[in-house]
Motif scaffolding. Sequence first.
Motif, PDB file in Angstrom:
ATOM      1  N   ASP A  30      21.575 -10.197  -2.382  1.00 45.45           N
ATOM      2  CA  ASP A  30      20.373  -9.189  -1.881  1.00 45.45           C
ATOM      3  C   ASP A  30      19.677  -9.965  -0.585  1.00 45.45           C
ATOM      4  OD1 ASP A  30      19.945 -11.309  -3.930  1.00 45.45           O
ATOM      5  OD2 ASP A  30      17.941 -10.514  -4.343  1.00 45.45           O
ATOM      6  N   LYS A  31      19.709 -11.521  -0.615  1.00 47.31           N
ATOM      7  CA  LYS A  31      19.063 -12.179   0.441  1.00 47.31           C
ATOM      8  C   LYS A  31      20.302 -12.611   1.375  1.00 47.31           C
ATOM      9  CE  LYS A  31      15.091 -12.132  -1.355  1.00 47.31           C
ATOM     10  NZ  LYS A  31      13.822 -11.524  -0.604  1.00 47.31           N
ATOM     11  N   LYS A  32      21.128 -11.793   1.531  1.00 49.02           N
ATOM     12  CA  LYS A  32      22.256 -12.201   2.435  1.00 49.02           C
ATOM     13  C   LYS A  32      22.689 -13.836   2.268  1.00 49.02           C
ATOM     14  CE  LYS A  32      21.551  -8.522   4.896  1.00 49.02           C
ATOM     15  NZ  LYS A  32      22.496  -7.271   5.080  1.00 49.02           N
ATOM     16  N   ALA A  70      23.168 -16.838   5.057  1.00 50.35           N
ATOM     17  CA  ALA A  70      22.005 -16.830   6.097  1.00 50.35           C
ATOM     18  C   ALA A  70      21.460 -17.850   6.356  1.00 50.35           C
ATOM     19  CB  ALA A  70      21.217 -15.512   5.889  1.00 50.35           C
ATOM     20  N   ASN A  72      19.593 -21.683   5.177  1.00 47.02           N
ATOM     21  CA  ASN A  72      18.551 -22.312   4.235  1.00 47.02           C
ATOM     22  C   ASN A  72      17.586 -21.184   3.880  1.00 47.02           C
ATOM     23  OD1 ASN A  72      18.066 -25.397   3.386  1.00 47.02           O
ATOM     24  ND2 ASN A  72      16.165 -24.199   3.243  1.00 47.02           N
ATOM     25  N   ASP A  73      17.301 -21.000   2.968  1.00 48.81           N
ATOM     26  CA  ASP A  73      16.128 -20.071   2.418  1.00 48.81           C
ATOM     27  C   ASP A  73      14.942 -20.394   3.266  1.00 48.81           C
ATOM     28  OD1 ASP A  73      13.793 -18.862   0.869  1.00 48.81           O
ATOM     29  OD2 ASP A  73      15.494 -17.953  -0.278  1.00 48.81           O
ATOM     30  N   ILE A  74      14.237 -19.519   3.716  1.00 51.06           N
ATOM     31  CA  ILE A  74      12.991 -19.934   4.825  1.00 51.06           C
ATOM     32  C   ILE A  74      11.756 -20.177   3.828  1.00 51.06           C
ATOM     33  CG2 ILE A  74      11.607 -18.929   6.397  1.00 51.06           C
ATOM     34  CD1 ILE A  74      14.028 -18.254   7.996  1.00 51.06           C
ATOM     35  N   PHE A 256       8.739 -14.968  10.165  1.00 50.22           N
ATOM     36  CA  PHE A 256      10.096 -14.190   9.406  1.00 50.22           C
ATOM     37  C   PHE A 256       9.755 -13.573   8.122  1.00 50.22           C
ATOM     38  CE2 PHE A 256      13.555 -14.547   6.579  1.00 50.22           C
ATOM     39  CZ  PHE A 256      14.575 -13.830   7.204  1.00 50.22           C
ATOM     40  N   ARG A 259       7.640 -10.506   8.540  1.00 51.50           N
ATOM     41  CA  ARG A 259       8.702  -9.518   8.880  1.00 51.50           C
ATOM     42  C   ARG A 259       9.219  -9.114   7.766  1.00 51.50           C
ATOM     43  NH1 ARG A 259      14.384  -9.030   9.770  1.00 51.50           N
ATOM     44  NH2 ARG A 259      13.970 -10.568   7.550  1.00 51.50           N
ATOM     45  N   SER A 260       9.854  -9.834   6.880  1.00 51.04           N
ATOM     46  CA  SER A 260      10.714  -9.407   5.892  1.00 51.04           C
ATOM     47  C   SER A 260       9.968  -8.673   4.781  1.00 51.04           C
ATOM     48  CB  SER A 260      11.328 -10.563   5.322  1.00 51.04           C
ATOM     49  OG  SER A 260      10.831 -11.347   4.603  1.00 51.04           O
TER      50      SER A 260
HETATM   51  N1  COA Z   1      15.602 -17.101   3.926  1.00 49.21           N
HETATM   52  C1  COA Z   1      15.270 -16.262   3.105  1.00 49.21           C
HETATM   53  N2  COA Z   1      15.423 -14.981   2.908  1.00 49.21           N
HETATM   54  C2  COA Z   1      16.174 -14.588   3.861  1.00 49.21           C
HETATM   55  C3  COA Z   1      17.020 -15.326   4.738  1.00 49.21           C
HETATM   56  C4  COA Z   1      16.744 -16.607   4.587  1.00 49.21           C
HETATM   57  N3  COA Z   1      17.263 -17.465   5.592  1.00 49.21           N
HETATM   58  N4  COA Z   1      17.877 -14.671   5.475  1.00 49.21           N
HETATM   59  C5  COA Z   1      17.778 -13.144   4.832  1.00 49.21           C
HETATM   60  N5  COA Z   1      16.702 -13.271   3.891  1.00 49.21           N
HETATM   61  C6  COA Z   1      16.172 -12.144   3.154  1.00 49.21           C
HETATM   62  C7  COA Z   1      15.401 -11.254   3.960  1.00 49.21           C
HETATM   63  O1  COA Z   1      14.209 -11.775   3.688  1.00 49.21           O
HETATM   64  C8  COA Z   1      15.512  -9.919   3.236  1.00 49.21           C
HETATM   65  O2  COA Z   1      14.784  -9.967   1.945  1.00 49.21           O
HETATM   66  P1  COA Z   1      14.081  -8.723   1.233  1.00 49.21           P
HETATM   67  O3  COA Z   1      14.982  -7.751   1.190  1.00 49.21           O
HETATM   68  O4  COA Z   1      13.332  -9.167   0.417  1.00 49.21           O
HETATM   69  O5  COA Z   1      12.951  -8.289   2.623  1.00 49.21           O
HETATM   70  C9  COA Z   1      17.110 -10.049   2.763  1.00 49.21           C
HETATM   71  O6  COA Z   1      17.325 -11.250   2.717  1.00 49.21           O
HETATM   72  C10 COA Z   1      17.901  -9.176   3.742  1.00 49.21           C
HETATM   73  O7  COA Z   1      17.561  -9.588   4.971  1.00 49.21           O
HETATM   74  P2  COA Z   1      17.212  -8.477   6.096  1.00 49.21           P
HETATM   75  O8  COA Z   1      16.784  -9.411   7.216  1.00 49.21           O
HETATM   76  O9  COA Z   1      16.651  -7.425   5.543  1.00 49.21           O
HETATM   77  O10 COA Z   1      18.815  -8.267   6.502  1.00 49.21           O
HETATM   78  P3  COA Z   1      19.421  -7.830   8.073  1.00 49.21           P
HETATM   79  O11 COA Z   1      20.732  -7.725   7.885  1.00 49.21           O
HETATM   80  O12 COA Z   1      18.564  -7.216   8.706  1.00 49.21           O
HETATM   81  O13 COA Z   1      19.269  -9.324   8.913  1.00 49.21           O
HETATM   82  C11 COA Z   1      19.794 -11.653   8.937  1.00 49.21           C
HETATM   83  C12 COA Z   1      20.193 -10.387   8.268  1.00 49.21           C
HETATM   84  C13 COA Z   1      20.421 -12.633   7.999  1.00 49.21           C
HETATM   85  C14 COA Z   1      20.269 -11.446  10.345  1.00 49.21           C
HETATM   86  C15 COA Z   1      18.181 -11.878   8.959  1.00 49.21           C
HETATM   87  O14 COA Z   1      17.592 -11.830   7.694  1.00 49.21           O
HETATM   88  C16 COA Z   1      17.961 -13.347   9.638  1.00 49.21           C
HETATM   89  O15 COA Z   1      17.658 -13.567  10.438  1.00 49.21           O
HETATM   90  N6  COA Z   1      17.475 -14.240   8.537  1.00 49.21           N
HETATM   91  C17 COA Z   1      16.964 -15.701   8.680  1.00 49.21           C
HETATM   92  C18 COA Z   1      18.230 -16.336   9.087  1.00 49.21           C
HETATM   93  C19 COA Z   1      17.759 -17.841   9.505  1.00 49.21           C
HETATM   94  O16 COA Z   1      17.002 -18.216  10.456  1.00 49.21           O
HETATM   95  N7  COA Z   1      18.267 -18.665   8.685  1.00 49.21           N
HETATM   96  C20 COA Z   1      17.905 -20.200   8.800  1.00 49.21           C
HETATM   97  C21 COA Z   1      18.617 -20.922   9.751  1.00 49.21           C
HETATM   98  S1  COA Z   1      18.364 -22.495   9.986  1.00 49.21           S
END
Ligand code: COA
Length: 262
Positions: A30-32, A70, A72-74, A256, A259-260
């Motif tokens: 659910d959080k990728k 995806a 580290n959890d932000i 971020f 947005r989410s």
């Molecule tokens: N930390 C926390 N939550 C995250 C996450 C992360 N790194 N990546 C994804 N999620 C969460 C989203 O907030 C969303 O939560 P919600 O349903 O409660 O709103 C859920 O996972 C699904 O992600 P979503 O963004 O809706 O899916 P998407 O297919 O449109 O995009 C990503 C997927 C991974 C491209 C996008 O979520 C993203 O850019 N995530 C951040 C990646 C990142 O910067 N990671 C850190 C690297 S150092």
Amino acid sequence: MAEDMTSEGHPNIVVTIDQGVQTIHMARADKKNALTTAMYAAMVAALKDGEARDDVRVHLFKGEPGAFSAGNDIVDFLAAGEGNGLARDVVHFLKGLATADKPLVAAVDGLAIGIGTTMLLHCDLVYASPRSLFRTPFLDLGLVPEAGSSLLAPRLMGHARAFELLCLGESFDATRAESAGIVNRVVADGEVEAAAMKAALSLAAKPRQALAIARRLVATGGVATREDLMARIDEEVALFAERLASDEARAAFAAFLGRSKK
Ligand code: COA
């Protein structure tokens, strides 16, 4: 042969052992597959346990369909910036990868962001589906490269491609990742896990001592010595901790998370 469930640590990290292969399954669809501190802690425990067990010869990482990780959890990044920097479990995970004696294999199907990409630089064999995407948006988040990637990536793929990946934050598709040396082989969607498991089982069947020696020689031969790598990880962790507390990073995390919630 029946799988031996070994994980009692965390519901989002499922650990199984089968025929010498310990599979560490990141399971937070659910959080990728964003990785929380508790998930890192469970993976640290699995790596440590697997390194010690005679019935484990190889570690295999896999994620969920469409999302290896995806990154580290932000939410945790935000908390870390307000606290003491990267959680100890994260650092232990990075060092666990860098010091594993048993081979690391990965099955990547889908998104591999941040640590989802940089952990692969520690793996010996990486299989990926065509839909996989590799991206390290560290700078866009006000952060800097981690997990030893600032050392491993330039040596692996050359300065130009490493800079593009780590600093420009450009996505590499599976074919590009293969040509950059991050991925061994691109295999059809739906066949990645089987391909990775086949390779892991093949490694697990090798003579144990020869495998350990060969793995260590190859892992530290072309890219970096273990000491270099550990020193670089420490340097990156210190800088990363500073960056987590920076205005640049905190604004990016807030953007971020805002947005989410929409
Ligand atoms: N930390 C926390 N939550 C995250 C996450 C992360 N790194 N990546 C994804 N999620 C969460 C989203 O907030 C969303 O939560 P919600 O349903 O409660 O709103 C859920 O996972 C699904 O992600 P979503 O963004 O809706 O899916 P998407 O297919 O449109 O995009 C990503 C997927 C991974 C491209 C996008 O979520 C993203 O850019 N995530 C951040 C990646 C990142 O910067 N990671 C850190 C690297 S150092």
